[in-house]
Design a protein around this motif. Structure first.
Motif, PDB file in Angstrom:
ATOM      1  N   GLU A 150      35.158  41.012  44.079  1.00 43.09           N
ATOM      2  CA  GLU A 150      35.787  41.170  45.382  1.00 43.09           C
ATOM      3  C   GLU A 150      35.057  42.227  46.206  1.00 43.09           C
ATOM      4  O   GLU A 150      34.708  43.290  45.689  1.00 43.09           O
ATOM      5  CB  GLU A 150      37.261  41.578  45.201  1.00 43.09           C
ATOM      6  CG  GLU A 150      38.043  41.684  46.501  1.00 43.09           C
ATOM      7  CD  GLU A 150      39.506  41.982  46.254  1.00 43.09           C
ATOM      8  OE1 GLU A 150      40.310  41.034  46.307  1.00 43.09           O
ATOM      9  OE2 GLU A 150      39.835  43.155  45.984  1.00 43.09           O
ATOM     10  N   GLY A 161      37.364  49.899  44.618  1.00 45.40           N
ATOM     11  CA  GLY A 161      36.556  48.687  44.632  1.00 45.40           C
ATOM     12  C   GLY A 161      35.302  48.807  45.476  1.00 45.40           C
ATOM     13  O   GLY A 161      34.842  49.899  45.811  1.00 45.40           O
ATOM     14  N   CYS A 162      34.759  47.664  45.821  1.00 44.25           N
ATOM     15  CA  CYS A 162      33.527  47.601  46.619  1.00 44.25           C
ATOM     16  C   CYS A 162      33.909  47.467  48.094  1.00 44.25           C
ATOM     17  O   CYS A 162      34.491  46.452  48.497  1.00 44.25           O
ATOM     18  CB  CYS A 162      32.664  46.416  46.181  1.00 44.25           C
ATOM     19  SG  CYS A 162      32.102  46.535  44.461  1.00 44.25           S
ATOM     20  N   ASN A 212      32.291  51.314  45.603  1.00 44.66           N
ATOM     21  CA  ASN A 212      31.512  51.124  44.386  1.00 44.66           C
ATOM     22  C   ASN A 212      30.286  50.251  44.659  1.00 44.66           C
ATOM     23  O   ASN A 212      30.252  49.470  45.609  1.00 44.66           O
ATOM     24  CB  ASN A 212      32.370  50.477  43.305  1.00 44.66           C
ATOM     25  CG  ASN A 212      33.564  51.331  42.921  1.00 44.66           C
ATOM     26  OD1 ASN A 212      33.556  52.548  43.119  1.00 44.66           O
ATOM     27  ND2 ASN A 212      34.605  50.703  42.384  1.00 44.66           N
ATOM     28  N   THR A 231      30.615  41.695  40.460  1.00 39.08           N
ATOM     29  CA  THR A 231      31.662  42.026  41.436  1.00 39.08           C
ATOM     30  C   THR A 231      32.463  40.785  41.807  1.00 39.08           C
ATOM     31  O   THR A 231      31.892  39.744  42.135  1.00 39.08           O
ATOM     32  CB  THR A 231      31.030  42.634  42.706  1.00 39.08           C
ATOM     33  OG1 THR A 231      30.375  43.860  42.365  1.00 39.08           O
ATOM     34  CG2 THR A 231      32.095  42.905  43.756  1.00 39.08           C
ATOM     35  N   TYR A 237      46.166  39.882  50.249  1.00 37.76           N
ATOM     36  CA  TYR A 237      45.498  39.215  49.129  1.00 37.76           C
ATOM     37  C   TYR A 237      46.275  37.980  48.705  1.00 37.76           C
ATOM     38  O   TYR A 237      45.727  37.002  48.238  1.00 37.76           O
ATOM     39  CB  TYR A 237      45.389  40.152  47.932  1.00 37.76           C
ATOM     40  CG  TYR A 237      44.492  41.350  48.143  1.00 37.76           C
ATOM     41  CD1 TYR A 237      44.545  42.422  47.281  1.00 37.76           C
ATOM     42  CD2 TYR A 237      43.598  41.395  49.201  1.00 37.76           C
ATOM     43  CE1 TYR A 237      43.728  43.524  47.457  1.00 37.76           C
ATOM     44  CE2 TYR A 237      42.785  42.486  49.397  1.00 37.76           C
ATOM     45  CZ  TYR A 237      42.852  43.551  48.536  1.00 37.76           C
ATOM     46  OH  TYR A 237      42.037  44.639  48.729  1.00 37.76           O
TER      47      TYR A 237
END
Length: 568
Positions: A216, A235-236, A208, A214, A337
């Motif tokens: 994360e 996600g990115c 993304n 953002t 994480y």
């Protein structure tokens, strides 16, 4: 009889020794730069470049980049440089360095500066032309086919890619979205960059779009690796394209998006000396705020002795997806994480959160009086200056009328704020302790949390038996002592003598580096360490693995080593 030369300073002595080095050997070339930079800083750059220019493979741009990238210290000192020089016949007693006038020195420096300016200008023009070409190539590319041979081979969905002729094409952009270069991947898997394009600090956006909102950003090396990661968790996701570019990419993204957590999804090059993927990711994790790290964990990967499989199939998250499925990729990422790269009692991924109450600061932070630093009690090995702490927590404040009261200032004045004098590494002791001089200190050591074994340990035990034979149990007892009594030095170390290479010693070291993540010093240069007055490479470590010691080495290192290992 020749008189001993009068080296009026260490600088001229180092210059004399430099002439005896084989700087065409990249390892020696880089270590010479590190040694000179450790002792003299950038003032030695000219000396090193002049010596390097005599090599047939010398490239000005590469040399400039290497000097800029090498860091002072790291266990490489002038002792390393002299060690290499002595092996090639350097003898201070018979060497008389030429006298260079001040005018000649200034003239050489001016010539070097002019050459640097011309080279920088040419690099800039070349990079700008390459960026224009990259944009044209990208604009003329087409949507990529899901049946492209490389896409099929990697078992991925071609996120972020297009097709140029028969190649996969990837746009390499800066943090503002400007294209600077591209990478093309042939159907066979061969990769090539656009000539003249710049890659350092630039990346391929696979997931993304990254925005100010953002929270994360996941960063890995290769595009296929990132495609598997994006498929697993979304996600990115960005591709740095190789291990050396991980650091520059993290730097620019951290600067632009200071509130976002960065997750390094490292390659585990366990079959390659020094494990460059893991090493690069771990180094960044230790030095950059709000960064976590995760590594692929395979259910059944081959021993390091099977070089074909090791290097091709069991290294990154794309390999993991193909070997164990996309769900295993998701599990590895989610597990990391919660638990950062160094598994300790702390559940905090970030040493410093942007928004905290004064009470949270009192609970989680300590003021270090020796230097006015602030450290997270749970992760004290990343202290920051109070001014930096104040800046990082600027979003934490309370309004009193029209006045903004920063929580950092209120914490500093608070009577319940905890204060120590320094940091110390004291295995086996509590968080708050004393250093060897009796000063109050925060302990940077944390016990490693161990869980139930999730894989069979039989291959490890069998290989220990293979390497150590009748001494295998004693070796395991030695490891157990380090695990159970980390604050008590064992009575001996291990020197493993092998008559041939390829016996899997590095594999054992890679396993131990995982068992004691953060507390294991890998590939220590023993010769440089014994020659040096400093032992920074061993600071904060429970165990060290030295590079190979070959029979018939340095005359000066041998006696020192024997003295160390036989000391009472």
């Amino acid at each position: 009889m020749n008189a001993r030369p009068n080296f009026n300073d260490e600088f001229s002595k180092a210059r004399a020794a430099l002439a005896y080095l084989d700087l065409a050997d990249r390892d020696i070339w880089v270590k010479a730069a590190m040694a000179l930079k450790s002792e003299f800083g950038d003032s030695a750059k000219e000396m090193w470049l002049e010596a390097s220019a005599n090599c047939s493979n010398f490239k000005q741009s590469s040399a400039e980049s290497t000097w800029k990238s090498v860091k002072a210290g790291g266990g490489v000192s002038l002792g390393t440089l002299y060690h290499f020089a002595k092996q090639n016949g350097f003898d201070i007693a018979s060497f008389h360095p030429p006298v260079i006038s001040s005018a000649e020195i200034h003239a050489r420096r001016r010539q070097r500066e002019e050459a640097d300016a011309r080279a920088n200008e040419q690099r800039q023009l070349t990079a700008e032309a390459a960026a224009r070409q990259a944009q044209r190539d990208w604009d003329s590319s087409e949507p990529i086919s899901a049946n492209h041979p490389y896409v099929v081979k990697k078992g991925i969905k071609p996120f972020g890619a297009r097709q140029y002729d028969v190649d996969v094409i990837l746009a390499i952009k800066d943090v503002d979205g400007t294209i600077h270069s591209h990478q093309r991947i042939a159907p066979s898997g061969d990769k090539r960059y656009l000539a003249g394009g710049t890659k350092t600090g630039h990346f391929v956006n696979v997931g993304n779009e990254i925005t100010i909102a953002t929270d994360e950003i996941l960063i890995a090396e290769g595009w296929a690796t990132c495609a598997s990661i994006f498929e697993a968790v979304g996600g990115c996701v960005v591709a740095a394209l190789d291990a050396p570019n991980l650091g520059p990419v993290v730097k620019v993204l951290r600067s632009r998006y200071p509130q976002a957590k960065i997750v390094l999804c490292g390659d585990d090059d366990y079959g390659t000396e020094g494990n460059p993927g893991f090493t690069a990711a771990e180094k960044i994790w230790r030095s950059v705020n709000n960064v976590t790290m995760c590594m692929p964990e395979f259910s059944n990967r081959p021993d390091v002795s099977n070089e074909t499989l090791v290097h091709k199939s069991f290294v990154d998250f794309n390999d993991l997806a193909r070997a164990d499925g996309i769900e295993q990729v998701r599990l590895c990422l989610n597990r990391e994480y919660v638990c950062p790269a160094e598994t300790t009692e702390s559940n905090d991924d970030a040493p410093i959160a942007a928004v905290m109450s004064v009470e949270e600061m009192i609970q989680n932070f300590v003021f270090i009086g020796d230097g006015s630093f602030v450290a997270n009690i749970n992760k004290p090995n990343k202290p920051v200056s109070f001014s930096n702490f104040r800046q990082l927590t600027a979003a934490s404040y309370t309004m009193k009328g029209k006045k903004q009261l920063l929580h950092a200032d209120e914490w500093l004045k608070h009577e319940q704020r905890r204060t120590v004098m320094t940091l110390t590494f004291r295995p086996g002791h509590s968080i708050f302790t004393e250093d060897p001089h009796g000063n109050t200190a925060v302990n940077t050591w944390r016990p490693i949390t161990r869980g139930p074994a999730t894989v069979h340990v039989t291959p490890f035990l069998e290989h220990v038996k293979y390497l150590f034979g009748e001494y295998a149990d004693k070796f395991l007892d030695w490891l157990a002592h380090i695990e159970q009594k980390p604050g008590e030095l064992p009575h001996y170390g291990w020197l493993h003598i092998a008559r041939e290479t390829g016996t899997g010693r590095n594999w054992i070291a890679s396993v131990l580096s995982r068992l004691w993540k953060g507390y294991f010093a890998a590939n220590v240069d023993l010769g440089a360490l014994l020659e040096s007055q400093f032992n920074g490479a061993l600071a904060g470590k429970l165990m060290a693995q030295v590079d190979e010691i070959r029979e018939g080495g340095s005359d000066s290192v041998g006696p020192k080593f024997k003295c160390r290992v036989s000391a009472k």
